[in-house]
Design a protein around this motif. Structure first.
Motif, PDB file in Angstrom:
ATOM      1  N   PHE A 134      27.528  44.552  46.417  1.00 40.66           N
ATOM      2  CA  PHE A 134      28.591  44.096  45.461  1.00 40.66           C
ATOM      3  C   PHE A 134      29.113  45.136  44.596  1.00 40.66           C
ATOM      4  O   PHE A 134      30.284  44.803  44.200  1.00 40.66           O
TER       5      PHE A 134
ATOM      6  N   THR B  83      32.015  37.508  45.647  1.00 41.45           N
ATOM      7  CA  THR B  83      32.581  38.547  44.698  1.00 41.45           C
ATOM      8  C   THR B  83      33.847  38.239  43.856  1.00 41.45           C
ATOM      9  O   THR B  83      33.773  38.629  42.267  1.00 41.45           O
ATOM     10  N   TYR B  84      35.272  37.869  44.477  1.00 38.41           N
ATOM     11  CA  TYR B  84      36.066  37.260  43.618  1.00 38.41           C
ATOM     12  C   TYR B  84      35.490  36.722  42.841  1.00 38.41           C
ATOM     13  O   TYR B  84      36.128  36.400  41.011  1.00 38.41           O
TER      14      TYR B  84
ATOM     15  N   THR C  90      31.908  46.610  46.231  1.00 39.32           N
ATOM     16  CA  THR C  90      32.798  46.113  46.764  1.00 39.32           C
ATOM     17  C   THR C  90      33.692  45.650  45.431  1.00 39.32           C
ATOM     18  O   THR C  90      35.224  46.042  45.397  1.00 39.32           O
ATOM     19  N   PHE C  91      32.846  45.209  44.580  1.00 35.70           N
ATOM     20  CA  PHE C  91      33.342  45.503  43.287  1.00 35.70           C
ATOM     21  C   PHE C  91      33.762  46.572  42.348  1.00 35.70           C
ATOM     22  O   PHE C  91      34.756  46.541  41.422  1.00 35.70           O
TER      23      PHE C  91
ATOM     24  N   MET D 223      34.145  37.682  39.682  1.00 39.81           N
ATOM     25  CA  MET D 223      35.361  38.545  38.466  1.00 39.81           C
ATOM     26  C   MET D 223      35.841  37.771  37.974  1.00 39.81           C
ATOM     27  O   MET D 223      36.093  37.977  37.381  1.00 39.81           O
TER      28      MET D 223
ATOM     29  N   ARG E 226      37.464  47.350  44.729  1.00 39.91           N
ATOM     30  CA  ARG E 226      38.666  46.659  43.566  1.00 39.91           C
ATOM     31  C   ARG E 226      38.913  47.873  42.817  1.00 39.91           C
ATOM     32  O   ARG E 226      40.108  46.602  42.598  1.00 39.91           O
ATOM     33  N   TYR E 227      38.084  48.301  42.257  1.00 41.50           N
ATOM     34  CA  TYR E 227      38.214  48.847  40.988  1.00 41.50           C
ATOM     35  C   TYR E 227      38.750  50.790  41.414  1.00 41.50           C
ATOM     36  O   TYR E 227      40.144  50.425  41.349  1.00 41.50           O
TER      37      TYR E 227
ATOM     38  N   ALA F 154      43.300  40.929  44.460  1.00 41.95           N
ATOM     39  CA  ALA F 154      42.069  40.715  43.826  1.00 41.95           C
ATOM     40  C   ALA F 154      40.837  39.730  45.121  1.00 41.95           C
ATOM     41  O   ALA F 154      39.906  39.801  44.813  1.00 41.95           O
TER      42      ALA F 154
ATOM     43  N   CYS G 272      29.227  50.742  35.249  1.00 35.69           N
ATOM     44  CA  CYS G 272      29.230  50.582  36.636  1.00 35.69           C
ATOM     45  C   CYS G 272      29.119  51.445  37.596  1.00 35.69           C
ATOM     46  O   CYS G 272      28.041  51.442  38.200  1.00 35.69           O
TER      47      CYS G 272
END
Length: 240
Positions: free
Chosen positions: A16, A224-225, A19-20, A228, A24-25, A212, A41
């Motif tokens: 997580f 994951t989305y 990927t998060f 989010m 993605r960030y 996203a 994070c």
């Protein structure tokens, strides 16, 4: 039983934050968050990845290079230019370390706004930190493993992040289905990606790198989305 529970927790928690936060960030900046949230994070990535800790800076820069040079000789990881997955991951490791320690010159477009916490990265990536986590995992197995075959999972705890990388960077460029015609070999691994929390929709992601939500079709649920969206609703992050 406790060993299997540990493996599942480490698999999905580490995945997580990869990927998060890292993907993605750090790499794509599909959402924003506060500097405090960013620091949290960093810590949670270290806590969940343990001996496999990946730097947001090293990962983010390398992943941007992967998108820019996908399946060319400049790609940090491509089955097209490596004879087997071990040689690909070794080359990936060397590239990651060169980027993270700034031993090589990188174009600004790959480094712009990629988060970095140098002091924390130095600690979390240190031999001391990695060996301490390895010792913790080993002691857990000593106390809770009840059958010989459970010890086969111990190397997985040491190498979980590289295993996640192999699944996407090797297998998701060889096996699966395609929704979009792109200039590389990226594929979607599973119609419902329960294994990689949305990372397995790799073809979708290469077609729409700044999106996203990696899912496109109705059955392509990006777990994951979904998380989010909840974090956005409670204002811990802001989706773009």
């Amino acid at each position: 039983m406790y060993v299997i529970i540990l493996i599942v927790i480490l698999w999905y928690s580490g995945l997580f934050f990869q990927t998060f936060f890292l993907h993605r960030y750090a790499a794509h900046q599909t959402f924003t968050m506060s500097k405090l949230g960013e620091k949290v994070c960093f810590f949670l990535t270290w806590l969940t990845q343990g001996s496999n800790y990946l730097s947001a800076y090293g990962y983010g820069v390398m992943h941007r290079m992967h998108h820019a040079y996908a399946d060319t000789e400049k790609d940090p990881h491509s089955p097209k230019y490596d004879s087997n997955l071990f040689s690909m991951m070794w080359r990936t490791k060397n590239m990651y370390q060169d980027i993270n320690t700034k031993r090589i010159s990188i174009e600004e477009k790959f480094t712009k706004n990629v988060p970095q916490w140098e002091r924390f990265d130095a600690f979390a990536s240190s031999r001391f930190s990695r060996l301490t986590w390895a010792l913790i995992y080993t002691l857990f197995f000593v106390f809770f493993a009840t059958a010989w075959w459970q010890w086969l999972f111990l190397p997985v705890t040491f190498l979980m992040a590289p295993i996640h990388g192999v699944i996407i960077n090797w297998f998701a460029h060889i096996y699966g289905y395609v929704n979009f015609k792109v200039s590389d070999t990226s594929k979607n691994l599973l119609p419902f990606d329960f294994l990689m929390m949305g990372e397995g929709y790799h073809n979708n992601h290469h077609a729409h790198g700044g999106r996203a939500n990696f899912g496109v079709k109705w059955h392509e649920v990006d777990i994951t989305y979904c998380i989010m969206v909840v974090l956005d609703k409670v204002k811990l992050i802001k989706l773009k």
